[in-house]
Design a protein around this motif. Structure first.
Motif, PDB file in Angstrom:
ATOM      1  N   SER A 592       0.864  -1.185   0.000  1.00 13.58           N
ATOM      2  CA  SER A 592       0.000   0.000   0.000  1.00 13.58           C
ATOM      3  C   SER A 592       0.897   1.231   0.000  1.00 13.58           C
ATOM      4  CB  SER A 592      -0.903  -0.015   1.237  1.00 13.58           C
ATOM      5  OG  SER A 592      -0.114   0.003   2.410  1.00 13.58           O
ATOM      6  N   HIS A 593       0.315   2.404   0.251  1.00 17.26           N
ATOM      7  CA  HIS A 593       1.116   3.621   0.341  1.00 17.26           C
ATOM      8  C   HIS A 593       1.958   3.569   1.614  1.00 17.26           C
ATOM      9  CE1 HIS A 593      -0.808   5.518  -3.073  1.00 17.26           C
ATOM     10  NE2 HIS A 593      -2.000   5.251  -2.560  1.00 17.26           N
ATOM     11  N   GLU A 594       3.254   3.910   1.495  1.00 16.20           N
ATOM     12  CA  GLU A 594       4.081   3.969   2.684  1.00 16.20           C
ATOM     13  C   GLU A 594       3.723   5.214   3.499  1.00 16.20           C
ATOM     14  OE1 GLU A 594       4.942   4.526  -0.394  1.00 16.20           O
ATOM     15  OE2 GLU A 594       6.927   5.444  -0.604  1.00 16.20           O
ATOM     16  N   ARG A 595       4.025   5.140   4.807  1.00 15.14           N
ATOM     17  CA  ARG A 595       3.708   6.238   5.717  1.00 15.14           C
ATOM     18  C   ARG A 595       5.018   6.689   6.359  1.00 15.14           C
ATOM     19  NH1 ARG A 595       0.413   1.970   6.498  1.00 15.14           N
ATOM     20  NH2 ARG A 595      -1.778   2.193   5.886  1.00 15.14           N
ATOM     21  N   ILE A 596       5.398   7.935   6.093  1.00 11.22           N
ATOM     22  CA  ILE A 596       6.669   8.463   6.598  1.00 11.22           C
ATOM     23  C   ILE A 596       6.471   9.909   7.017  1.00 11.22           C
ATOM     24  CG2 ILE A 596       9.115   8.846   6.121  1.00 11.22           C
ATOM     25  CD1 ILE A 596       8.817   6.928   3.713  1.00 11.22           C
ATOM     26  N   TRP A 597       6.814  10.209   8.250  1.00 13.22           N
ATOM     27  CA  TRP A 597       6.905  11.581   8.713  1.00 13.22           C
ATOM     28  C   TRP A 597       8.349  11.840   9.111  1.00 13.22           C
ATOM     29  CZ3 TRP A 597       2.433  13.655  12.277  1.00 13.22           C
ATOM     30  CH2 TRP A 597       1.256  13.765  11.526  1.00 13.22           C
ATOM     31  N   VAL A 598       8.943  12.894   8.542  1.00 11.91           N
ATOM     32  CA  VAL A 598      10.320  13.263   8.855  1.00 11.91           C
ATOM     33  C   VAL A 598      10.317  14.652   9.486  1.00 11.91           C
ATOM     34  CG1 VAL A 598      12.619  13.738   7.921  1.00 11.91           C
ATOM     35  CG2 VAL A 598      11.248  11.855   6.977  1.00 11.91           C
ATOM     36  N   PHE A 599      11.055  14.784  10.588  1.00 10.98           N
ATOM     37  CA  PHE A 599      11.226  16.081  11.242  1.00 10.98           C
ATOM     38  C   PHE A 599      12.672  16.536  11.038  1.00 10.98           C
ATOM     39  CE2 PHE A 599       7.791  13.953  13.426  1.00 10.98           C
ATOM     40  CZ  PHE A 599       6.854  14.960  13.625  1.00 10.98           C
ATOM     41  N   THR A 600      12.869  17.807  10.703  1.00 16.20           N
ATOM     42  CA  THR A 600      14.222  18.309  10.480  1.00 16.20           C
ATOM     43  C   THR A 600      14.298  19.789  10.809  1.00 16.20           C
ATOM     44  OG1 THR A 600      16.026  18.490   8.869  1.00 16.20           O
ATOM     45  CG2 THR A 600      13.791  18.885   8.064  1.00 16.20           C
ATOM     46  N   HIS A 601      15.508  20.232  11.143  1.00 17.36           N
ATOM     47  CA  HIS A 601      15.747  21.677  11.282  1.00 17.36           C
ATOM     48  C   HIS A 601      16.729  22.153  10.211  1.00 17.36           C
ATOM     49  CE1 HIS A 601      19.054  19.865  13.693  1.00 17.36           C
ATOM     50  NE2 HIS A 601      19.761  20.835  13.108  1.00 17.36           N
ATOM     51  N   ASN A 602      17.001  21.277   9.214  1.00 18.23           N
ATOM     52  CA  ASN A 602      17.957  21.588   8.153  1.00 18.23           C
ATOM     53  C   ASN A 602      17.195  21.950   6.882  1.00 18.23           C
ATOM     54  OD1 ASN A 602      19.801  21.020   5.821  1.00 18.23           O
ATOM     55  ND2 ASN A 602      21.224  20.641   7.526  1.00 18.23           N
ATOM     56  N   MET A 603      17.311  23.180   6.455  1.00 14.62           N
ATOM     57  CA  MET A 603      16.547  23.656   5.306  1.00 14.62           C
ATOM     58  C   MET A 603      17.015  23.017   4.004  1.00 14.62           C
ATOM     59  SD  MET A 603      16.098  27.683   6.287  1.00 14.62           S
ATOM     60  CE  MET A 603      14.939  27.955   4.964  1.00 14.62           C
ATOM     61  N   GLU A 604      18.324  22.768   3.868  1.00 14.91           N
ATOM     62  CA  GLU A 604      18.815  22.162   2.638  1.00 14.91           C
ATOM     63  C   GLU A 604      18.309  20.728   2.495  1.00 14.91           C
ATOM     64  OE1 GLU A 604      20.095  23.791   0.344  1.00 14.91           O
ATOM     65  OE2 GLU A 604      20.467  25.634   1.443  1.00 14.91           O
ATOM     66  N   PHE A 605      18.249  20.024   3.623  1.00 13.86           N
ATOM     67  CA  PHE A 605      17.688  18.667   3.596  1.00 13.86           C
ATOM     68  C   PHE A 605      16.220  18.726   3.192  1.00 13.86           C
ATOM     69  CE2 PHE A 605      15.788  15.041   6.068  1.00 13.86           C
ATOM     70  CZ  PHE A 605      16.240  14.039   5.222  1.00 13.86           C
ATOM     71  N   LEU A 606      15.514  19.705   3.734  1.00 12.47           N
ATOM     72  CA  LEU A 606      14.115  19.904   3.344  1.00 12.47           C
ATOM     73  C   LEU A 606      14.017  20.156   1.847  1.00 12.47           C
ATOM     74  CD1 LEU A 606      11.117  20.423   4.013  1.00 12.47           C
ATOM     75  CD2 LEU A 606      11.739  22.779   4.558  1.00 12.47           C
ATOM     76  N   SER A 607      14.940  20.941   1.310  1.00 11.00           N
ATOM     77  CA  SER A 607      14.936  21.244  -0.121  1.00 11.00           C
ATOM     78  C   SER A 607      15.122  19.980  -0.946  1.00 11.00           C
ATOM     79  CB  SER A 607      16.040  22.255  -0.430  1.00 11.00           C
ATOM     80  OG  SER A 607      16.168  22.446  -1.823  1.00 11.00           O
ATOM     81  N   ILE A 608      16.075  19.174  -0.537  1.00 12.75           N
ATOM     82  CA  ILE A 608      16.334  17.923  -1.279  1.00 12.75           C
ATOM     83  C   ILE A 608      15.102  17.036  -1.278  1.00 12.75           C
ATOM     84  CG2 ILE A 608      17.702  15.806  -1.257  1.00 12.75           C
ATOM     85  CD1 ILE A 608      19.999  17.494  -0.071  1.00 12.75           C
ATOM     86  N   ILE A 609      14.482  16.901  -0.152  1.00 11.86           N
ATOM     87  CA  ILE A 609      13.311  16.030  -0.010  1.00 11.86           C
ATOM     88  C   ILE A 609      12.155  16.520  -0.873  1.00 11.86           C
ATOM     89  CG2 ILE A 609      11.534  15.213   1.598  1.00 11.86           C
ATOM     90  CD1 ILE A 609      14.193  13.806   1.938  1.00 11.86           C
ATOM     91  N   THR A 610      11.918  17.814  -0.837  1.00 15.75           N
ATOM     92  CA  THR A 610      10.747  18.342  -1.543  1.00 15.75           C
ATOM     93  C   THR A 610      10.967  18.422  -3.047  1.00 15.75           C
ATOM     94  OG1 THR A 610      11.523  20.578  -1.043  1.00 15.75           O
ATOM     95  CG2 THR A 610       9.901  19.608   0.450  1.00 15.75           C
ATOM     96  N   ARG A 611      12.140  18.938  -3.487  1.00 14.72           N
ATOM     97  CA  ARG A 611      12.311  19.118  -4.927  1.00 14.72           C
ATOM     98  C   ARG A 611      12.451  17.781  -5.664  1.00 14.72           C
ATOM     99  NH1 ARG A 611      17.839  20.690  -3.719  1.00 14.72           N
ATOM    100  NH2 ARG A 611      19.302  19.274  -4.750  1.00 14.72           N
ATOM    101  N   LEU A 633       9.555  29.043  -2.354  1.00 16.02           N
ATOM    102  CA  LEU A 633       9.813  30.314  -1.690  1.00 16.02           C
ATOM    103  C   LEU A 633      10.816  30.153  -0.554  1.00 16.02           C
ATOM    104  CD1 LEU A 633       6.157  31.690  -1.474  1.00 16.02           C
ATOM    105  CD2 LEU A 633       7.920  32.236  -3.173  1.00 16.02           C
ATOM    106  N   LEU A 634      10.789  29.002   0.088  1.00 15.72           N
ATOM    107  CA  LEU A 634      11.634  28.793   1.256  1.00 15.72           C
ATOM    108  C   LEU A 634      13.020  28.298   0.893  1.00 15.72           C
ATOM    109  CD1 LEU A 634      11.058  29.089   4.290  1.00 15.72           C
ATOM    110  CD2 LEU A 634      10.770  26.616   4.388  1.00 15.72           C
ATOM    111  N   MET A 635      13.167  27.677  -0.272  1.00 13.89           N
ATOM    112  CA  MET A 635      14.407  27.030  -0.651  1.00 13.89           C
ATOM    113  C   MET A 635      14.914  27.561  -1.995  1.00 13.89           C
ATOM    114  SD  MET A 635      15.156  24.576   1.567  1.00 13.89           S
ATOM    115  CE  MET A 635      14.694  25.685   2.864  1.00 13.89           C
ATOM    116  N   PRO A 636      15.595  28.723  -2.075  1.00  9.58           N
ATOM    117  CA  PRO A 636      16.083  29.256  -3.361  1.00  9.58           C
ATOM    118  C   PRO A 636      17.285  28.492  -3.895  1.00  9.58           C
ATOM    119  CG  PRO A 636      16.803  30.660  -1.558  1.00  9.58           C
ATOM    120  CD  PRO A 636      15.871  29.643  -0.950  1.00  9.58           C
ATOM    121  N   TYR A 637      17.937  27.677  -3.105  1.00 11.30           N
ATOM    122  CA  TYR A 637      19.161  26.987  -3.509  1.00 11.30           C
ATOM    123  C   TYR A 637      18.983  26.219  -4.814  1.00 11.30           C
ATOM    124  CZ  TYR A 637      22.653  23.239  -3.506  1.00 11.30           C
ATOM    125  OH  TYR A 637      23.628  22.356  -3.874  1.00 11.30           O
ATOM    126  N   GLU A 638      17.919  25.441  -4.930  1.00 11.15           N
ATOM    127  CA  GLU A 638      17.747  24.607  -6.114  1.00 11.15           C
ATOM    128  C   GLU A 638      17.538  25.469  -7.371  1.00 11.15           C
ATOM    129  OE1 GLU A 638      13.942  22.513  -6.579  1.00 11.15           O
ATOM    130  OE2 GLU A 638      13.425  23.281  -4.583  1.00 11.15           O
TER     131      GLU A 638
END
Length: 741
Positions: A592-611, A633-638
Motif C-alpha cells: 500500500s502507500h508507505e507512511r513516513i513523517w520526517v522532522f528536520t531543522h535543516n533547510m537544505e535537507f528539506l529542499s532535497i526532499i521536496t524538490r 519560496l523557502l528554498m532558493p538553492y535549487e
C-alpha cells in the motif's frame, strides 16, 4: 475532498513547549501520509517524536515529556476518511505509565536521539545480533475455514471453562460458608488441577453427611463428664502358693475323723463362734444358755483343733477358694463398668464422628474361662477333704488361669488407653471441628469431581482438537516463515553498502562492524566519526523495522517517524538518507502507500526532499501551529543551482542574478561542510574553485549592491565561473547535478 484524499490531524497539549496558547491543533487534507516537518531548534519537534515512540515502549513513565508544572498531557493523531475516523491517543499523567490507545491498527517505528541512546550507543555503535523469532509470509493456502473453526472451538472452550470455574468457585463458597478457612491444606484440593487428578478417599462420607456431623458437633451439651476408666486391680501372688499346696502331701491327723469331718463341714460357723466368745464368757452370746461342762469341753476341742496345723492348712486352702471367687466377681463387676463406659461412648459418637471406630472390649468369664477357676476350686476342696492328696495337673491349671488373668489385665489397659483418647477428643472440640472440616473438603472434592467429570472430559477433547488445529494452521503458515535475524542482517547490509560503498560492513555471525574487512568489535565507537555513527544508527533503525512485524502483511501497517536523521552527517550523505527514504517502500515490500513523517531543522535537507518529490507534503512547525510551506519560496538553492547548470550547458545566458546564484551555492555547500571556515577560505582551499581567478571576486563584487565605476564582468567570465561551479558540484555532489538533468 476527492476519493483519494483523507484528513490527518495532530493535537499536542502540555508536552514540551506545546502548552496553553502554544498547544498544537493541526489538520490537513492529504493524499498520503508522507510529509516532512521543518522546525528551528527549540520549537518542540523532538517532543513530538519522543511521544510517538511511547507506542514502542508502553510501560514507560515519561515524566520528562510533560510541560513543566503540568501534570497531564496528551498527543492524538487521527486519520479521517469518508468511511471512518480512527485515532492514536497517548495520555500522560505525571508519575504514571502512559495510557496508549491505538485503534488505527498501525505500527509506529520512531527514530530520534533517544533511539540511538537506547539501542546502539550502549553497544559502542555495534548492532545487537541477539534476535529471535520469525516473520510469517503470505501463504497462498486459504485458511479461512480453519480460522473460523479455531474461533468456534475457542468460544466453546471458553464457555466450558467458565462453567467449570463457576462450579469450582461455588464449591469453595460452600466450604467457606461451612467455616472452612482458605488456608486449610485440604482447601487446596478444590482447584481444577487437583480435581482433574480424580483422587479417592476411603474414610470420607458424602458432603451432606459430613456437614450433618459438623452441625451435630455444634449442638454438643456442655460439661459432659469424662468416661470413667474401669479398674481391675487384684492380687494374684498366692497362685504360686496354690501350686505348692497341690504338690504337698500332709500326714494323717490324730484327731477323730468324725470330729474332723464335722468341723470341716461347719468350719465357718464354728470359727465365727470362736471369734465371738472369749475366755470370760460363761454363756452363749446368742442364746445366753449357760456353758455346762460338756459345752466347755467342746469349745476347748474346737479351739485346740483350730490351732492345729491341719486346721490352719484347711483354712488357708479355703481362703484361696474365696479369693478365686472374688476374682470372678471382680471381672463381672468390671464388665458392668465397661458396659456403662461403652454406653457413654456410643452417645458421644453421635457428636464426634472421629469416635465411630472406637469400641471397648469386655472380659469373657463364661465357659472355658470360668472353668479355669472351677477346676482349681475343685482341687482345693479335694485337698481340704484329704490333705494327703497331691495333684500332678494342678500346676498346669494354675498356669492356664495366670495366662487368662494376664489377658484380662491387658484388656483393661487397652480400654484405659481408648477411654483416655476418647476423653481427650471430647474435651477438644476445636480439633474435632478441624478434622471434620478437612473431611468436608475431601467430600466436596469428591462431589465436585463427579459433577465436573464429563465437563473435564469434554474440555480435554476440545483442547486437543484446538491444539491439533492450531498446529496444522501453524505448519501451513510457517511454510514461508523467514528469520527476523536474517531479515535484519540483509537490510542492514544493504543500507550500510548504500552509505559506505563497502568501507563498513557487518559480520553475519557476530553482528560486529567490519572496517575494510576487519572486525572492529568494541572499537567501533572510536573508529567511526560522529557522522558515521549517525549513519550506522540510522541504518540499524531501518533494519530493526523487521522486529516489529509478525506476519508479512504487517509491513503495510508501518508508520515511520524519523526525527533529525542527518545529524552530524557530511553533505553527500544527506543524499543517501533521502534515497533511503525513497526506497522504504521497496525495501520492506510495502504493497500500500508507505507512511513516513520526517522532522528536520535543516533547510537544505528539506529542499532535497521536496524538490525530488520524496515526500509529498512539507510543513513548518512554529510555536502553537503547523503550516504548509511552499518550498520554492523557502528554498532558493535549487533554483540558483538550476540557473548555473543551464548557463554551463549553454542553455541560457548569464544575467544580473548569476553572481548571486554562484555565491548562494558556494555558501550553502560551505555551511554544510565547514560552517566556521568562511567563503573566502573555502574557495581558496578547494582545488577546483581556486583555479578560477574570478570566482571570489564575482561573489564579492557582483552579489552586493553598490555603484561601480568599472564595466561589469563579461559573459564569458560568468559562463566560465558557472562551468567551474558545475565541475565543483560534480566532484562532490554529483547527485544534485543529476537531479537537475
Amino acid at each position: 475532498m476527492s476519493k483519494n484524499e483523507f484528513t490527518i490531524s495532530l493535537n499536542v497539549e502540555n508536552i514540551g513547549p506545546h502548552f496553553d496558547s502554544n498547544k498544537i491543533n493541526f489538520s490537513h487534507e492529504v493524499e498520503s501520509n508522507k510529509a516532512i516537518f521543518y522546525a528551528v531548534n527549540g520549537t518542540g519537534k523532538s517532543f513530538i517524536s519522543r511521544t510517538f515512540r511511547l507506542t514502542e515502549l508502553p510501560d514507560t513513565t515519561p515524566n520528562d515529556l510533560l510541560t513543566l508544572e503540568k501534570n497531564n498531557g496528551s498527543l492524538s493523531f487521527g486519520i479521517k476518511n469518508n468511511e471512518s475516523v480512527k485515532q492514536l491517543s497517548i495520555h500522560l499523567e505525571r508519575g504514571k505509565v502512559a495510557n496508549i490507545n491505538n485503534d488505527l491498527g498501525l505500527i509506529f517505528h520512531t527514530f530520534n536521539s533517544d533511539y540511538v541512546e537506547d539501542n546502539i550507543k550502549p553497544n559502542n555503535y555495534s548492532p545487537n545480533g541477539n534476535i529471535e523469532g520469525y516473520i510469517l509470509g503470505k501463504t497462498q493456502i486459504d485458511l479461512s475455514a480453519e480460522k473460523a473453526q479455531e474461533a468456534k472451538l475457542v468460544t466453546e472452550l471458553e464457555l466450558l471453562n467458565k462453567a467449570i470455574e463457576k462450579s469450582i468457585n461455588q464449591a469453595k463458597n460452600d466450604l467457606r460458608s461451612a467455616g472452612v478457612v482458605s488456608n486449610t491444606n485440604e482447601m487446596s484440593l478444590i482447584s481444577r488441577i487437583e480435581l482433574e487428578k480424580h483422587k479417592t478417599f476411603e474414610d470420607v462420607l458424602t458432603y451432606e453427611q459430613t456437614l450433618e456431623q459438623l452441625e451435630k458437633l455444634r449442638t454438643i451439651p456442655e460439661n459432659i463428664a469424662d468416661i470413667s476408666i474401669p479398674k481391675f486391680d487384684i492380687d494374684t501372688s498366692y497362685l504360686s502358693e496354690i501350686i505348692d499346696e497341690f504338690n504337698t502331701a500332709y500326714s494323717k491327723s490324730a484327731w477323730d475323723e468324725e470330729f474332723v469331718k464335722y468341723y470341716k463341714e461347719n468350719r465357718e460357723f464354728i470359727e465365727n463362734g470362736l471369734d465371738i466368745i472369749s475366755p470370760n464368757n460363761t454363756a452363749c452370746p446368742f442364746c445366753q444358755r449357760p456353758f455346762d461342762e460338756q459345752a466347755l469341753r467342746l469349745i476347748k476341742l474346737y479351739s485346740d483343733y483350730r490351732t492345729d496345723k491341719e486346721a490352719q492348712t484347711i483354712a488357708k486352702l479355703d481362703s484361696y477358694i474365696k479369693k478365686l471367687r472374688s476374682i470372678i466377681k471382680a471381672i463381672e463387676n468390671g464388665n458392668n463398668q465397661i458396659g456403662n463406659a461403652q454406653a457413654q461412648l456410643t452417645k458421644l459418637k453421635g457428636y464426634f464422628p472421629s469416635l465411630v471406630d472406637y469400641n471397648l472390649d469386655s472380659v469373657d468369664i463364661g465357659g472355658e474361662h470360668l472353668k479355669y477357676f472351677t477346676d482349681i476350686c475343685e482341687l482345693l476342696n479335694a485337698k481340704i477333704d484329704n490333705l494327703v492328696l497331691t495333684f500332678d495337673n494342678g500346676k498346669d491349671k494354675v498356669k492356664l488361669l495366670e495366662k487368662y488373668l494376664y489377658t484380662v489385665q491387658t484388656i483393661y489397659k487397652n480400654n484405659a488407653s481408648i477411654i483416655e483418647a476418647i476423653n481427650r477428643t471430647k474435651n477438644d472440640t476445636n480439633q474435632e471441628r478441624l478434622n471434620l472440616r478437612r473431611k468436608l473438603c475431601k467430600a466436596k472434592y469428591l462431589e465436585c469431581g463427579i459433577a465436573l467429570k464429563d465437563k473435564f472430559t469434554q474440555a480435554s477433547i476440545l483442547q486437543s482438537k484446538l491444539n491439533e488445529l492450531r498446529n496444522s494452521i501453524r505448519e501451513k503458515e510457517e511454510q514461508v516463515k523467514v528469520s527476523k535475524r536474517d531479515k535484519v542482517y540483509s537490510t542492514l547490509t544493504s543500507f550500510l553498502n548504500l552509505f559506505f560503498d563497502g568501507k563498513y560492513t557487518i559480520d553475519k555471525e557476530s553482528f560486529q562492524i567490519r572496517f575494510l574487512g576487519n572486525t572492529v568489535g568494541p572499537n567501533a565507537s572510536r573508529i567511526l566519526s560522529d557522522g558515521e555513527k549517525s549513519i550506522v544508527a540510522y541504518c540499524y533503525y531501518l533494519s530493526t523495522t523487521h522486529l516489529l512485524v509478525e506476519r508479512e502483511f504487517d509491513y503495510d501497517k508501518l508508520f515511520f517517524i524519523i526525527d533529525d536523521p542527518i545529524s552530524s552527517m557530511d553533505f553527500h550523505y544527506v543524499y543517501m538518507v533521502a534515497q533511503s527514504l525513497r526506497d522504504i517502500k521497496n525495501t520492506f515490500g510495502i504493497t500500500s502507500h508507505e507512511r513516513i513523517w520526517v522532522f528536520t531543522h535543516n533547510m537544505e535537507f528539506l529542499s532535497i526532499i521536496t524538490r525530488n518529490h520524496i515526500l509529498e507534503k512539507a510543513f513548518v512547525i512554529t510555536p502553537g501551529k503547523i503550516d504548509k510551506i511552499d518550498s520554492r519560496l523557502l528554498m532558493p538553492y535549487e533554483s540558483h543551482l538550476t540557473d548555473i547548470v543551464r548557463i554551463a550547458r549553454r542553455e541560457a545566458l548569464p544575467t544580473h542574478t548569476t553572481a548571486n546564484s554562484i555565491r548562494h551555492v558556494i555558501e550553502t555547500v560551505c555551511q554544510f561542510e565547514y560552517p566556521e571556515l568562511g567563503i573566502e577560505n573555502y574557495i581558496s582551499s578547494d582545488e577546483i574553485l581556486s583555479k578560477n581567478a574570478y570566482i571570489y571576486s564575482i561573489c564579492q563584487d557582483l552579489s552586493h549592491g553598490k555603484l561601480r565605476n568599472q564595466p561589469p564582468y563579461s559573459a564569458d567570465i560568468l559562463i566560465s565561473a558557472c562551468d567551474t561551479i558545475v565541475e565543483f558540484m560534480n566532484s562532490k555532489y554529483k547527485g544534485q547535478i543529476d537531479a537537475i538533468k
